[in-house]
Design a protein around this motif. Structure first.
Motif, short mmCIF file in Angstrom:
data_model
loop_
_atom_site.label_atom_id
_atom_site.label_comp_id
_atom_site.label_asym_id
_atom_site.label_seq_id
_atom_site.Cartn_x
_atom_site.Cartn_y
_atom_site.Cartn_z
N VAL A 189 6.21 -6.61 4.40
CA VAL A 189 4.89 -7.20 4.20
C VAL A 189 5.02 -8.27 3.12
O VAL A 189 5.43 -7.97 1.99
CB VAL A 189 3.85 -6.15 3.77
N LEU B 151 0.14 0.39 4.78
CA LEU B 151 1.39 -0.22 5.22
C LEU B 151 2.60 0.41 4.54
O LEU B 151 3.64 0.62 5.15
CB LEU B 151 1.35 -1.73 4.96
N CYS C 267 2.91 -10.77 0.89
CA CYS C 267 1.52 -10.92 0.48
C CYS C 267 1.38 -11.94 -0.63
O CYS C 267 1.94 -11.77 -1.72
CB CYS C 267 0.96 -9.56 0.03
N SER D 68 5.01 -8.95 8.46
CA SER D 68 3.56 -9.16 8.42
C SER D 68 3.25 -9.95 7.16
O SER D 68 3.78 -9.65 6.09
CB SER D 68 2.82 -7.83 8.38
#
Length: 393
Positions: free
Chosen positions: A203, A284, A205, A345
């Motif tokens: 992930v 997640l 971010c 992601s």
């Protein structure tokens, strides 16, 4: 201080501008340590540099191995980029004497080769009265070709990154190109570490404006800093490396270190991850993903947040972090992880995040009050796009 420090060599023939570049890099002393290779040889070789020059090739090689041992000890202790100005070879009457050894091949992460027009090098050599550099134009030309071709061969054989810098450019342009390359290499090193960690999904971010409504600068109550950073970016039609370099230079050399530290401390006390993002990230992580915060600001501010990322990458100042994170950095990181067969992601809220979002398998566009239609237009072809609205807090 530097997330992934690098061992960096700056090579090139005499008079090409190695000293000028290393002197400019010395101002980044918090993230870069510069060493003149000749001075280390002078220190480790019995009798100093003058005696070293008269030694046999075997004796010289031993001294050079000792120099590499010294470099490695400095690198481990300093925990920042180590930049060494050196020579691959020396010009002799009957050809070239190689200074490169197997120890060099084992040591360096990246080599920068400064290339310049032979005419400009000759002019520099003739004007440098402090050193005897009696070279002809033909010798300089042949020497540059020999060094470049030799470095290509040894770097390829030893998986050392090799970049050529145009010495005919201004000193400022060469410095900026150096920082851009180093930042990219740091991102590559981080991506490899993530890929080697055994996770299957990642992930990515963005921090400011994505984890909460605010930009890190908004937690700093002395307006001139915020206004100046905004003004720098507005000088450019779009995000670009030069804009980020200008911001970095402003933060490094126009703002005092205590003021920067206060800004980060103020932000650390005020940062609050939005409940929507907090729930999302926790889920997640429970699903087995490695969580990476990517900040174009000050990653230190996120060390004390309610949610601790597995990896924090940043930031806005090359002098502080030895790496500039830009829109292209985020895109590069995402693409490298995708290329290494990890499921990626990405979460972002602004134009600086669009490239990262577009190359990731799953894109999450985060907004607070309303969606920016320009952003959505650039994301409209993504096959797995999700919109996330932050709750008001």
């Amino acid at each position: 201080m530097v997330t992934k420090p690098l061992r960096i060599g700056i090579y090139g023939v005499s008079g090409v501008g190695k000293t000028t570049l290393t002197q400019r890099l010395e101002k980044y002393s918090h993230s870069v340590q510069v060493i003149d290779g000749s001075r280390v040889i002078d220190a480790v070789s019995e009798g100093g540099l003058a005696v070293f020059k008269r030694k046999s090739l075997q004796e010289k090689a031993k001294d050079r191995f000792r120099a590499i041992d010294y470099f490695q000890s400095v690198f481990v202790k300093a925990e920042k980029h180590l930049v060494i100005a050196g020579h691959y070879s020396f010009l002799k009457v009957d050809g070239f004497e190689d200074a490169w050894t197997d120890a060099d091949a084992d040591f360096y992460d990246v080599i920068f080769f400064l290339h310049k027009s032979p005419e400009a090098i000759l002019l520099q050599c003739q004007s440098d009265v402090s050193r005897n550099r009696d070279f002809t134009l033909q010798q300089i030309e042949q020497w540059q070709v020999y060094e470049w071709q030799s470095l290509q061969a040894v770097c390829s054989a030893n998986t050392i990154d090799l970049h050529q810098l145009n010495g005919d450019n201004s000193a400022d342009s060469i410095e900026r190109a150096f920082i851009e390359h180093i930042s990219g290499l740091v991102i590559r090193k981080i991506s490899k570490g993530i890929a080697d960690s055994g996770y299957q999904s990642v992930v990515l971010c963005d921090c400011d404006g994505t984890l909460n409504h605010n930009d890190v600068y908004e937690f700093f109550h002395e307006g001139p800093v915020v206004d100046s950073v905004t003004a720098i970016f507005k000088q450019y039609p779009a995000y670009c490396h030069d804009a980020f370099i200008d911001v970095s230079n402003y933060l490094d050399f126009s703002i005092t270190e205590p003021l920067i530290r206060k800004m980060v401390e103020d932000a650390s006390r005020s940062l609050e991850i939005n409940p929507v993002m907090l729930r999302t990230l926790r889920k997640l992580r429970n699903d087995g993903a490695v969580i990476v915060f990517v900040s174009c600001g000050f990653p230190k501010a996120w060390n004390s947040s309610a949610f601790q990322a597995d990896v924090i990458i940043g930031g806005a100042s090359f002098g502080s972090y030895g790496c500039l994170v830009t829109d292209q950095s985020k895109l590069l990181l995402a693409q490298l992880l995708v290329d290494q067969n990890l499921h990626v992601s990405a979460f972002g809220n602004g134009s600086v995040d669009i490239g990262m979002l577009n190359v990731s398998h799953k894109a999450h566009y985060v907004y607070s009050d309303q969606i920016n239609p320009k952003h959505i237009n650039r994301l409209e072809d993504h096959k797995d796009l999700h919109l996330i609205k932050l709750e008001g807090i």
